[in-house]
Design a protein around this motif. Structure first.
Motif, PDB file in Angstrom:
ATOM      1  N   CYS A 157       0.824  -1.211   0.000  1.00  0.00           N
ATOM      2  CA  CYS A 157       0.000   0.000   0.000  1.00  0.00           C
ATOM      3  C   CYS A 157       0.857   1.258   0.000  1.00  0.00           C
ATOM      4  O   CYS A 157       1.892   1.314   0.680  1.00  0.00           O
ATOM      5  N   CYS A 158       0.411   2.242  -0.752  1.00  0.00           N
ATOM      6  CA  CYS A 158       1.027   3.563  -0.708  1.00  0.00           C
ATOM      7  C   CYS A 158       0.378   4.367   0.417  1.00  0.00           C
ATOM      8  O   CYS A 158      -0.794   4.751   0.315  1.00  0.00           O
ATOM      9  N   ASP A 159       1.104   4.574   1.486  1.00  0.00           N
ATOM     10  CA  ASP A 159       0.650   5.425   2.597  1.00  0.00           C
ATOM     11  C   ASP A 159      -0.817   5.177   2.985  1.00  0.00           C
ATOM     12  O   ASP A 159      -1.165   4.116   3.480  1.00  0.00           O
ATOM     13  N   SER A 160      -1.679   6.170   2.736  1.00  0.00           N
ATOM     14  CA  SER A 160      -3.056   6.119   3.238  1.00  0.00           C
ATOM     15  C   SER A 160      -3.907   5.049   2.572  1.00  0.00           C
ATOM     16  O   SER A 160      -5.023   4.773   3.039  1.00  0.00           O
ATOM     17  N   ALA A 161      -3.425   4.422   1.506  1.00  0.00           N
ATOM     18  CA  ALA A 161      -4.180   3.329   0.900  1.00  0.00           C
ATOM     19  C   ALA A 161      -4.337   2.169   1.870  1.00  0.00           C
ATOM     20  O   ALA A 161      -5.264   1.357   1.738  1.00  0.00           O
ATOM     21  N   VAL A 166      10.108   6.143   3.515  1.00  0.00           N
ATOM     22  CA  VAL A 166      11.051   6.648   2.522  1.00  0.00           C
ATOM     23  C   VAL A 166      10.917   8.161   2.510  1.00  0.00           C
ATOM     24  O   VAL A 166       9.886   8.710   2.106  1.00  0.00           O
ATOM     25  N   ALA A 167      11.955   8.849   2.942  1.00  0.00           N
ATOM     26  CA  ALA A 167      11.860  10.295   3.165  1.00  0.00           C
ATOM     27  C   ALA A 167      11.993  11.119   1.888  1.00  0.00           C
ATOM     28  O   ALA A 167      11.438  12.208   1.793  1.00  0.00           O
ATOM     29  N   GLU A 168      12.741  10.632   0.899  1.00  0.00           N
ATOM     30  CA  GLU A 168      13.048  11.483  -0.255  1.00  0.00           C
ATOM     31  C   GLU A 168      11.780  11.891  -0.992  1.00  0.00           C
ATOM     32  O   GLU A 168      10.792  11.164  -1.028  1.00  0.00           O
ATOM     33  N   LEU A 193       3.949   6.116  -5.377  1.00  0.00           N
ATOM     34  CA  LEU A 193       3.798   4.998  -6.303  1.00  0.00           C
ATOM     35  C   LEU A 193       5.166   4.475  -6.736  1.00  0.00           C
ATOM     36  O   LEU A 193       5.386   3.259  -6.805  1.00  0.00           O
ATOM     37  N   THR A 194       6.084   5.386  -7.012  1.00  0.00           N
ATOM     38  CA  THR A 194       7.425   4.983  -7.424  1.00  0.00           C
ATOM     39  C   THR A 194       8.204   4.396  -6.252  1.00  0.00           C
ATOM     40  O   THR A 194       8.948   3.416  -6.418  1.00  0.00           O
ATOM     41  N   LYS A 195       8.035   4.975  -5.061  1.00  0.00           N
ATOM     42  CA  LYS A 195       8.692   4.414  -3.878  1.00  0.00           C
ATOM     43  C   LYS A 195       8.229   2.983  -3.630  1.00  0.00           C
ATOM     44  O   LYS A 195       9.034   2.092  -3.324  1.00  0.00           O
ATOM     45  N   ALA A 196       6.927   2.765  -3.765  1.00  0.00           N
ATOM     46  CA  ALA A 196       6.388   1.416  -3.579  1.00  0.00           C
ATOM     47  C   ALA A 196       6.894   0.471  -4.658  1.00  0.00           C
ATOM     48  O   ALA A 196       7.171  -0.712  -4.389  1.00  0.00           O
ATOM     49  N   THR A 197       7.037   0.987  -5.876  1.00  0.00           N
ATOM     50  CA  THR A 197       7.552   0.162  -6.968  1.00  0.00           C
ATOM     51  C   THR A 197       8.988  -0.263  -6.690  1.00  0.00           C
ATOM     52  O   THR A 197       9.351  -1.444  -6.864  1.00  0.00           O
TER      53      THR A 197
END
Length: 211
Positions: free
Chosen positions: A29-33, A69-71, A77-81
């Motif tokens: 999940c991306c954050d609030s998802a 992931v702070a950056e 979506l890309t961080k999760a990928t």
């Protein structure tokens, strides 16, 4: 294993998108998802993001699967990928990546072309209306008669394009809209382009208007 990345756009509601969610062996999940997935009745296998939109209670409860992931160069979506790639996944399906804000929707759709090109994975994005698939070169797509098909140019402003099996033959596009609103004639169609392109295929064929 099938890997789903669930974004925080419109939660899946159509039978086709819900079927993909139900069949997933691994959901990131991306954050609030994560909150949306929990409300649906399933726990996430991983939660990835910068934490700006996820409840503290969820982070605390699922601290063993929360990956911060702070950056800010890439979106969630890309961080999760990147995270899922690190787990060994190369076939990734994206859900909940459309709806709500249009700028997020457009950005997410064209990100999958970047993922194919730069990350060398095989991504697809499923909405309640159809499926987005990035491709390059000559590609044959499974289809059905009457399926609505659109072709988008995510990079540059011109592309050589040929097609077989569509109602209107494709041609070298110079504008993003020129490849939209086509229709499949059979159980497959073939496209050949010299750059990356994104194809949208509806879940169902076009219905005749009652008016």
């Amino acid at each position: 294993m099938s890997c789903i990345i669930l974004a925080a756009g419109d939660f899946p509601a159509a039978p086709e998108s819900l079927a993909a969610l139900k069949a997933a062996e691994y959901i990131c999940c991306c954050d609030s998802a994560a909150k949306n997935l929990l409300a649906w009745g399933r726990e996430p296998d991983a939660i990835v993001g910068d934490g700006d939109s996820v409840d503290d209670e969820i982070i605390k409860k699922y601290s063993d699967r929360w990956h911060w992931v702070a950056e800010q160069e890439d979106n969630d979506l890309t961080k999760a990928t990147r995270f899922c790639m690190a787990q060994g996944f190369t076939h990734i399906t994206y859900l909940g990546a459309t709806g709500k804000r249009e700028d997020h929707t457009i950005g997410n759709i064209f990100l999958i072309a970047r993922y194919m090109r730069d990350f060398h994975i095989e991504p697809v994005m499923i909405s309640d209306y159809g499926v987005f698939t990035p491709a390059k070169g000559k590609t044959t797509f499974p289809s059905f008669p009457g399926q609505q098909v659109s072709i988008f140019l995510p990079f540059g402003n011109d592309m050589q394009m040929k097609s077989e099996g569509l109602r209107w033959e494709s041609y070298p596009y110079t504008e993003m809209w020129q490849g939209t609103l086509n229709e499949s004639l059979g159980d497959s169609f073939t496209l050949e382009g010299d750059k990356e392109y994104v194809v949208f295929q509806t879940h169902r064929k076009k219905q005749k208007s009652r008016f």
